[in-house]
Structure formats: structure tokens, C-alpha cells
Design a protein around this motif. Structure first.
Motif, PDB file in Angstrom:
ATOM      1  N   SER A 194      -8.116   0.835   1.848  1.00 22.29           N
ATOM      2  CA  SER A 194      -6.884   0.789   1.056  1.00 22.29           C
ATOM      3  C   SER A 194      -7.161   1.106  -0.411  1.00 22.29           C
ATOM      4  O   SER A 194      -6.414   1.845  -1.048  1.00 22.29           O
ATOM      5  CB  SER A 194      -6.256  -0.604   1.130  1.00 22.29           C
ATOM      6  OG  SER A 194      -5.970  -0.900   2.452  1.00 22.29           O
ATOM      7  N   HIS A 195      -8.240   0.518  -0.917  1.00 23.03           N
ATOM      8  CA  HIS A 195      -8.634   0.791  -2.304  1.00 23.03           C
ATOM      9  C   HIS A 195      -8.890   2.295  -2.471  1.00 23.03           C
ATOM     10  O   HIS A 195      -8.427   2.924  -3.425  1.00 23.03           O
ATOM     11  CB  HIS A 195      -9.897  -0.021  -2.617  1.00 23.03           C
ATOM     12  CG  HIS A 195     -10.603   0.395  -3.855  1.00 23.03           C
ATOM     13  ND1 HIS A 195     -10.312  -0.121  -5.092  1.00 23.03           N
ATOM     14  CD2 HIS A 195     -11.594   1.319  -4.055  1.00 23.03           C
ATOM     15  CE1 HIS A 195     -11.080   0.451  -5.992  1.00 23.03           C
ATOM     16  NE2 HIS A 195     -11.863   1.321  -5.392  1.00 23.03           N
ATOM     17  N   ARG A 198      -5.697   4.497  -2.459  1.00 27.38           N
ATOM     18  CA  ARG A 198      -4.954   4.510  -3.715  1.00 27.38           C
ATOM     19  C   ARG A 198      -5.650   5.388  -4.766  1.00 27.38           C
ATOM     20  O   ARG A 198      -5.007   6.126  -5.492  1.00 27.38           O
ATOM     21  CB  ARG A 198      -4.780   3.080  -4.217  1.00 27.38           C
ATOM     22  CG  ARG A 198      -3.779   3.001  -5.326  1.00 27.38           C
ATOM     23  CD  ARG A 198      -3.358   1.611  -5.651  1.00 27.38           C
ATOM     24  NE  ARG A 198      -2.851   1.604  -7.010  1.00 27.38           N
ATOM     25  CZ  ARG A 198      -1.590   1.832  -7.348  1.00 27.38           C
ATOM     26  NH1 ARG A 198      -0.700   2.078  -6.434  1.00 27.38           N
ATOM     27  NH2 ARG A 198      -1.211   1.827  -8.608  1.00 27.38           N
ATOM     28  N   SER A 201      -5.158   9.148  -3.852  1.00 32.64           N
ATOM     29  CA  SER A 201      -3.788   9.660  -3.761  1.00 32.64           C
ATOM     30  C   SER A 201      -3.314  10.148  -5.126  1.00 32.64           C
ATOM     31  O   SER A 201      -3.975   9.940  -6.148  1.00 32.64           O
ATOM     32  CB  SER A 201      -2.844   8.576  -3.247  1.00 32.64           C
ATOM     33  OG  SER A 201      -2.355   7.817  -4.314  1.00 32.64           O
ATOM     34  N   GLN A 203      -0.818   8.938  -6.553  1.00 37.09           N
ATOM     35  CA  GLN A 203      -0.083   7.835  -7.192  1.00 37.09           C
ATOM     36  C   GLN A 203      -0.781   7.489  -8.506  1.00 37.09           C
ATOM     37  O   GLN A 203      -2.005   7.365  -8.565  1.00 37.09           O
ATOM     38  CB  GLN A 203      -0.080   6.623  -6.264  1.00 37.09           C
ATOM     39  CG  GLN A 203       0.842   5.518  -6.732  1.00 37.09           C
ATOM     40  CD  GLN A 203       1.026   4.435  -5.668  1.00 37.09           C
ATOM     41  OE1 GLN A 203       0.664   4.615  -4.514  1.00 37.09           O
ATOM     42  NE2 GLN A 203       1.596   3.320  -6.053  1.00 37.09           N
ATOM     43  N   ASN A 205      -2.335   5.473 -11.390  1.00 39.17           N
ATOM     44  CA  ASN A 205      -2.919   4.132 -11.486  1.00 39.17           C
ATOM     45  C   ASN A 205      -2.258   3.374 -12.628  1.00 39.17           C
ATOM     46  O   ASN A 205      -1.664   3.966 -13.517  1.00 39.17           O
ATOM     47  CB  ASN A 205      -4.424   4.223 -11.729  1.00 39.17           C
ATOM     48  CG  ASN A 205      -5.143   4.589 -10.443  1.00 39.17           C
ATOM     49  OD1 ASN A 205      -4.772   4.107  -9.368  1.00 39.17           O
ATOM     50  ND2 ASN A 205      -6.126   5.447 -10.536  1.00 39.17           N
ATOM     51  N   ARG A 210       5.838   3.469  -7.478  1.00 40.93           N
ATOM     52  CA  ARG A 210       5.182   4.628  -6.923  1.00 40.93           C
ATOM     53  C   ARG A 210       5.535   5.867  -7.743  1.00 40.93           C
ATOM     54  O   ARG A 210       6.519   6.538  -7.454  1.00 40.93           O
ATOM     55  CB  ARG A 210       5.676   4.758  -5.479  1.00 40.93           C
ATOM     56  CG  ARG A 210       4.684   5.316  -4.516  1.00 40.93           C
ATOM     57  CD  ARG A 210       5.080   5.011  -3.102  1.00 40.93           C
ATOM     58  NE  ARG A 210       4.362   5.855  -2.185  1.00 40.93           N
ATOM     59  CZ  ARG A 210       4.818   7.010  -1.748  1.00 40.93           C
ATOM     60  NH1 ARG A 210       6.006   7.424  -2.122  1.00 40.93           N
ATOM     61  NH2 ARG A 210       4.098   7.727  -0.917  1.00 40.93           N
ATOM     62  N   SER A 294       2.149  -0.910  -2.131  1.00 39.58           N
ATOM     63  CA  SER A 294       1.213  -0.975  -0.996  1.00 39.58           C
ATOM     64  C   SER A 294       1.492   0.055   0.093  1.00 39.58           C
ATOM     65  O   SER A 294       0.818   0.055   1.109  1.00 39.58           O
ATOM     66  CB  SER A 294       1.249  -2.345  -0.319  1.00 39.58           C
ATOM     67  OG  SER A 294       1.828  -3.343  -1.066  1.00 39.58           O
ATOM     68  N   ASP A 296       1.242   3.486   0.742  1.00 39.71           N
ATOM     69  CA  ASP A 296       0.237   4.406   1.282  1.00 39.71           C
ATOM     70  C   ASP A 296      -1.002   3.680   1.808  1.00 39.71           C
ATOM     71  O   ASP A 296      -1.462   3.981   2.913  1.00 39.71           O
ATOM     72  CB  ASP A 296      -0.152   5.462   0.232  1.00 39.71           C
ATOM     73  CG  ASP A 296       0.991   6.443  -0.003  1.00 39.71           C
ATOM     74  OD1 ASP A 296       1.774   6.660   0.933  1.00 39.71           O
ATOM     75  OD2 ASP A 296       1.107   6.951  -1.125  1.00 39.71           O
ATOM     76  N   PRO A 297      -1.554   2.718   1.037  1.00 38.95           N
ATOM     77  CA  PRO A 297      -2.716   1.992   1.581  1.00 38.95           C
ATOM     78  C   PRO A 297      -2.412   1.344   2.929  1.00 38.95           C
ATOM     79  O   PRO A 297      -3.236   1.363   3.837  1.00 38.95           O
ATOM     80  CB  PRO A 297      -3.005   0.932   0.513  1.00 38.95           C
ATOM     81  CG  PRO A 297      -2.484   1.514  -0.745  1.00 38.95           C
ATOM     82  CD  PRO A 297      -1.276   2.320  -0.353  1.00 38.95           C
TER      83      PRO A 297
END
Ligand SMILES: C[S@@+](CC[C@H](N)C(=O)[O-])C[C@H]1O[C@@H](n2cnc3c(N)ncnc32)[C@H](O)[C@@H]1O
Length: 453
Positions: A194-195, A198, A201, A203, A205, A210, A294, A296-297
Motif C-alpha cells: 500500500s505504501h 501511493r 501513483s 496521487q 503526496n 485524491r 486509501s 488506490d492502496p
């Protein structure tokens, strides 16, 4: 854990034997390490400072209000701070969250793992990883796709394509860990995935909604997935070893993927010896969009659907999903709420949204009143946000609504937020770029649960 080592396990600023009253503690916890043990596994938004739970539990254990083996309940699990601290203090934990990613994260953080299986499952993931990732890249570069890998349900345009295939390879490998070593190990490694998701992606930070990188930045964005993944894998592995070495593996952690407005259905009544929680600050849409954050992760794990993730922000407190009717007489129970709503109405501000949020919050207070054993401590860690530029005194409203339900007020502990992991300003009217003050302090509001449910 022995009594001495249990005291302030995270190293609070106060010496254990000084703590004769909760007022003796400096609740700001400036400069302390909030990432110790499994607290450092993942950056979920708006996490509670672990030292708050640590110090409350140490204090109530010392006072004999709770004892080892007791049950703590948290209606808003988030990343599982309460459950991790529970185990560090020898307690069982139960919690709710409507975000399936938060449920997975809380379980992963709070469940200790066996040293051998942890290192074997890590080696299993790392075996031939470099060459397999290289093969994926090469096939993508020559064919424009990787036929053996099924892509996740993520929306188009949010990932560089070769990395999305690489993430899918990692996902499959972790699925194999589940077959070989069990769900606890797969879940733990899915947090590393998941980390990584992110980070690779598009997205942006540092945002809890999003937002995508600009087109220009997207063109430049070509992250090295393998180094991001392996770095975090090592870091989380070490944190989990430290945690697993000091906690009791026989304790239980149960996180319900369900709404805390009807929590007694899952948790039961008269079961919790203590409740410690930090509720959302307001509806997810205009404060912290946990679901968007959360999405995408969670989708990359392959264990949740796009529709489930879309529902998280609708189902959050104040999300108008109509599980609970807004109570027309709610403001009669709380003068502070009445005054707030009147000010909002005068300014033609978002009084309906505020009422919706507090109706939902009140429903959780009702459930917690039943879940907690009579007279046991219930701590709400709340932040005072602004809505339509009106300050919302959530701590006062919390006290008054709880008192209406028969709770008895104990103490309010104000604390400054030195470096809260969320924006100090947001867009109050939900217009991107338009900012207003959101919060800079919190209150730990402690009441005793009603004598009779
Ligand atoms: C402020 S966060 C909790 C943070 C947590 N204490 C931690 O340290 O990570 C609030 C959480 O409440 C969850 N939530 C919002 N509405 C909910 C509801 N109706 N039932 C259960 N959980 C809910 C959100 O998904 C979010 O994870």
C-alpha cells in the motif's frame, strides 16, 4: 509485560511515579517518537498520538480502574493506534471502522507475528524479485502490456503503466504468502504494498484528498518501485520484530468492518472496561477524505472493490447516508450545539451539515454507553474545527451530549498539536485553494460511562 516496563512504554515526558493525576502529564508530547513499534508502519491520516493512549492506559492500570486482560474498545479504529497500545499494555482490543483499508491496517499493526514465519515470508517475497520485475518491464516495453498480469480495479490515468504491472506482480506474490503462511503475514506485507502504491501513483503526496500530479509532473514521474518497496519492507519488518518481541501473543484484537452507529450488533453490551477514541473532525468530504486517501492502496490489495471504497466517505459520520435521522431536538440537549447552530444559521453557514454530523456522533455516543461497563472511563480525543468560519466547540458539545445520555464528566485535558499529520487549514466551503483555519489544538474529554444502560 511487567508493571515497570508497562509504564509509559513509549517514553512519555513524565516519569511514571510522578503521575498522581492526569493533569500532571504534559499532553503536548512535543518531540516524542510517535513512530515506535508498529505505529510507524503506515501514514494513515489524522492518527492519534500513541502517547495519549499510552499515558491514559498506564494511569488507569496504576489506579486499578482497569487491569491486564481487560477489554478496550475504539469506535473509530483508523490506523489502529488504540489496539496497538492495548496490546503493549496487556489488554484485549475491539474496534470498528467503515474503511476496509483501516480495518486491514489496524489488524496488521496490532497482531504480532512469529519471527521465523516473518523472515521466511519476507524471503519468499524477495526471491528473484529483481529479475521478475525486470521481465515485467521488458515485456511491457516490447508488447505494451503484460499478458500474464491482471490489472487492479484502479481508475485510468492514476499510475504510470509499467509500475502498475509491477505492483500487480507484487500483489500476486503476497497472495501466495497468504496461501503459504496465512492471512496475518499477507496482511502485514500488504501494508508495504500500500505504501509503495501511493508512492508510485500520480496521487500528490501530502494531501488527504485524491489530487493528481500536474500533467508535466506526471511525465517526469518514473519511480523506482523496487527500491521503494524493499526499503519499506525492511523498515516494517524491523518495527514488527520489535513489537512482536515485547507483546503478549495470546491477547486478542478484533476489528469490525462496520459502522459504529450500530456497533452493539457486533461488539455486544456491557463488555468494554475502557474506551479511547478519536472521532473524525467532521464529514469526510470537507475534512479528511479517508476513503479517497486509501482508495488506490486498498484496491491494489485486490481484497476490496471500487464501490466499497467509494462508499467510505459517504458512510463516515455526517456523510448523509441516512442510517440515522438528524435529531430535531439534539440542540436542546447541548446549549453549546444550539449556540453554534444559531450562529451558523445567522451566517447562512452549514448548519444542516453540522447537525448531521452531531446526530451521527450522538448515535455513536449512545452505542458506546451500552458497550462500556458502568462507570468505566470513556475518552474522546476531539479537535475543534471551524465550519463556515465558525468555531465548533466539539469538546463542550461532546460533554453535554454525553451527559444527556447519563455519562458523568470527569476531566478535560486540552493539548496543543505540535505537528499534526493533517492540514492545519482546509477549504471550508470545499473549494480547492480556498483555505481557512481548521484546527490547532485538541481536547481529551474523559467521562465515566452511564451507571445504567
Ligand atoms: C480520526 S480517524 C481515527 C484515527 C485513529 N485514532 C488513529 O490513530 O489512526 C477517524 C476514523 O473513523 C472512521 N469512521 C468515520 N465514520 C465512521 C463510522 N460511522 N463508523 C466507523 N468508523 C468510522 C474513519 O474511516 C477513520 O478511519
Amino acid at each position: 509485560m511487567t508493571k515497570d516496563s508497562r509504564q509509559s512504554v513509549l517514553g512519555s515526558v513524565s516519569e511514571p511515579d510522578e503521575i498522581t493525576s492526569l493533569d500532571d502529564i504534559d499532553w503536548t508530547f512535543k518531540g516524542v517518537n510517535t513512530q515506535k513499534y508498529t505505529h510507524g508502519l503506515h501514514k494513515y491520516p489524522a492518527r492519534m498520538v500513541p502517547q495519549i493512549v499510552d499515558n491514559l492506559l498506564s494511569y488507569y492500570l496504576d489506579e486499578g480502574v482497569i487491569e491486564e486482560g481487560d477489554l478496550i474498545y475504539d469506535p473509530f479504529s483508523g490506523s489502529g493506534t488504540t489496539s496497538v497500545e492495548a496490546r503493549l499494555h496487556g489488554l484485549n482490543a475491539e474496534a470498528n471502522d467503515i474503511n476496509p483499508f483501516a480495518v486491514m491496517l489496524s489488524e496488521a499493526k496490532a497482531t504480532p507475528l512469529e519471527r521465523n514465519d516473518l523472515s521466511d515470508s519476507r524471503d519468499f517475497i524477495l526471491q528473484n524479485l529483481s529479475s521478475d520485475l525486470r521481465d515485467v518491464r521488458e515485456e511491457y516495453e516490447s508488447e505494451g502490456e503484460v499478458s500474464s498480469l491482471e490489472l487492479p480495479e484502479v481508475r485510468d490515468g492514476w499510475f504510470p503503466q509499467p509500475q502498475l504491472y509491477e505492483l500487480s506482480l507484487l500483489r500476486n506474490r503476497i497472495d501466495e504468502v497468504e496461501d503459504e503462511y496465512g492471512i496475518e503475514y499477507a496482511r502485514f506485507w500488504r501494508i508495504v504494498l500500500s505504501h509503495t502504491t501511493r508512492k508510485v501513483s500520480y496521487q500528490r503526496n501530502g494531501e488527504f484528498k485524491r489530487y493528481r500530479l500536474s500533467e508535466e509532473d506526471r511525465e517526469e514521474h518514473n519511480p523506482d518501485l523496487e527500491s521503494i518497496f524493499t526499503k519499506k519492507l525492511k523498515e516494517n519488518y524491523n518495527l514488527m520484530l520489535e513489537y512482536s518481541d515485547v507483546v503478549d501473543h495470546s491477547l486478542e484484537t478484533t476489528i469490525h468492518y462496520s459502522d459504529s452507529r450500530s456497533a452493539t450488533e457486533d461488539v455486544g453490551e456491557d463488555v468494554a472496561d475502557i474506551v479511547i477514541t478519536s472521532p473524525p473532525y467532521g464529514d469526510h468530504k470537507t475534512t479528511v477524505a479517508y476513503g479517497q486517501f486509501s482508495q488506490d492502496p486498498a484496491l491494489l490489495t485486490g481484497k476490496v472493490t471500487y464501490d466499497e471504497m467509494r462508499n467510505v466517505d459517504k458512510n463516515g459520520l455526517g456523510g448523509k447516508n441516512e442510517i440515522v435521522e438528524p435529531l430535531s431536538d439534539l440542540e436542546e440537549y447541548s446549549p453549546a450545539l444550539k449556540e453554534t447552530l444559531e450562529t451558523l444559521r445567522e451566517k447562512e453557514g452549514r448548519s444542516d451539515d453540522a447537525l448531521n454530523f452531531f446526530s451521527d456522533y450522538y448515535a455513536v455516543m449512545e452505542e458506546v454507553a451500552k458497550i462500556a461497563k458502568p462507570s468505566q472511563p470513556v475518552a474522546w480525543v476531539v479537535a475543534n474545527r471551524t465550519m463556515s468560519r465558525v468555531n465548533i466547540p466539539t469538546h463542550l458539545i461532546t460533554v453535554e451530549l454525553c451527559e444527556h445520555l447519563g455519562y458523568e464528566f470527569d476531566v478535560n485535558l486540552p493539548r496543543e498539536i505540535p505537528n499534526k499529520t493533517m492540514p492545519l487549514s482546509n477549504a471550508p466551503e470545499n473549494v480547492t485553494g480556498d483555505t481557512g483555519e481548521l484546527m490547532s489544538n485538541e481536547n481529551i474529554v474523559i467521562l465515566r460511562a452511564p451507571e445504567t444502560n
